[in-house]
Design a protein around this motif. Structure first.
Motif: not given
Length: 356
Positions: A137-140, A145-149, A164-175
């Motif tokens: 489970y988790g959250k985002y 304009q950044q996606l945090e997971i 636990e894993q944390d990641a960030k990415a631009p809200i684009s195809a890169e995410m």
């Protein structure tokens, strides 16, 4: 009253010494055993061979991730992350995925809010109710304009976070690439749900011999160490109790005395009184020595069991190999009933090595 003319045996003075040594043995028995960091080199962890496993498949729940920002445009990601983890591990481990309809019915019946999908306490309660071994489970969140997971692998049985894993990415195809990366990282760590940890086995064996082996699903060794530890502990407790009882009898023994006309005292039967003191001394010392021996054996069993539980390989029945068969262990030990006309226990060792 004990007459001063009688030579008192040394048993009474030894009581404190025996009690002190017994206490030290008990303390030593509970001390964690320092173990080498090179556990991967241990002979117990030889290369496994392929056989059919009898271990039941693990049950996992892949919850929808909590959309913390309630961003309707990213709501579709709620299921995507869990599905990506499922895809990353399904060819590596043998497990069953608890159906979405099952856990959704549970959340509905228990009036879960969106935030409850990230509540660790409620996640564990749900896992227990559904008979799950682990929950992913988790959250985002979305901001600037950044996606945090934040993704979590949770062990329901242990009540602990496996990874636990944390990641960030631009809200684009890169995410989407980032989501796949998070899933791959979780897949590498999820093995701890399927392969019991050495540390967990050590901790359990510290509490009682054999428990760590059962945790690693090595039932034969678990029976062996639990029976050995229980027997040694019972013997030590019995001998210690007898030592205390005899010591109390020694302290309470009062041979008959008399007073002469000059005011002096003496035993009516000094020889009999001395013989009784000697008997209690010898008996007490015998029980004390047996208690010390039992304590030493118990401490040895405890420490050896801890080391063995730490180094021995767990049952790998839920780990799949490239041919989608399960992996098993080269060294096997079994302890069980002998179904012959004369009831007894039978122990057996076996070793198998396969070439690929």
């Amino acid at each position: 009253m004990k007459c001063s003319s009688t030579t008192l045996p040394s048993f009474a003075s030894r009581g404190g010494f025996l009690a002190g040594v017994s206490l030290l043995l008990l303390v030593a028995m509970l001390l964690p055993l320092p173990l080498s960091a090179a556990k991967e080199q241990a002979t117990f962890k030889a290369k496994p061979v392929t056989i059919d496993a009898e271990a039941p498949a693990k049950k996992l729940v892949f919850l929808d991730f909590y959309n913390e920002a309630s961003d309707a445009n990213l709501q579709y990601l709620s299921q995507s992350i869990g599905n990506a983890v499922d895809t990353a591990i399904k060819d590596k481990y043998r497990y069953s995925r608890i159906p979405e309809a099952t856990w959704k019915k549970y959340t509905k019946d228990n009036n879960w809010t969106e935030k409850d999908f990230y509540d660790r306490k409620k996640v564990r309660e749900m896992g227990k109710a559904l008979g799950a071994d682990g929950v992913i489970y988790g959250k985002y969140n979305s901001a600037d304009q950044q996606l945090e997971i934040h993704a979590i692998i949770f062990s329901v049985i242990d009540g602990e976070v496996v990874d636990e894993q944390d990641a960030k990415a631009p809200i684009s195809a890169e995410m989407f690439e980032t989501i796949n990366q998070v899933s791959d990282n979780l897949a590498k760590k999820i093995k701890d749900l399927f392969v019991p940890s050495d540390r967990g086995a050590l901790t359990r064996s510290l509490l009682f011999p054999g428990w760590g082996h059962f945790y690693k699903q090595r039932t034969g060794w678990g029976n062996f160490w639990m029976i050995s530890g229980g027997t040694a502990l019972a013997f030590t407790a019995t001998m210690t109790t007898m030592f205390i009882v005899i010591r109390a009898q020694y302290a309470a023994y009062e041979p008959q005395v008399y007073k002469n006309s000059a005011g002096g005292t003496g035993h009516y039967n000094q020889t009999e009184a001395q013989a009784e003191f000697d008997r209690l001394e010898a008996k007490g010392n015998q029980y004390g020595q047996l208690a010390l021996i039992g304590g030493g054996i118990t401490a040895g069993i405890w420490l050896i069991s801890m080391a063995h539980a730490y180094f021995i390989a767990p049952d790998a029945g839920n780990v799949l190999r490239k041919d989608n068969k399960t992996a098993a262990l080269p060294v096997q030990f079994h302890l069980g009933a002998d179904h012959s006309q004369i009831p007894s226990l039978r122990a057996s060792f076996s070793y198998t090595w396969g070439f690929q």
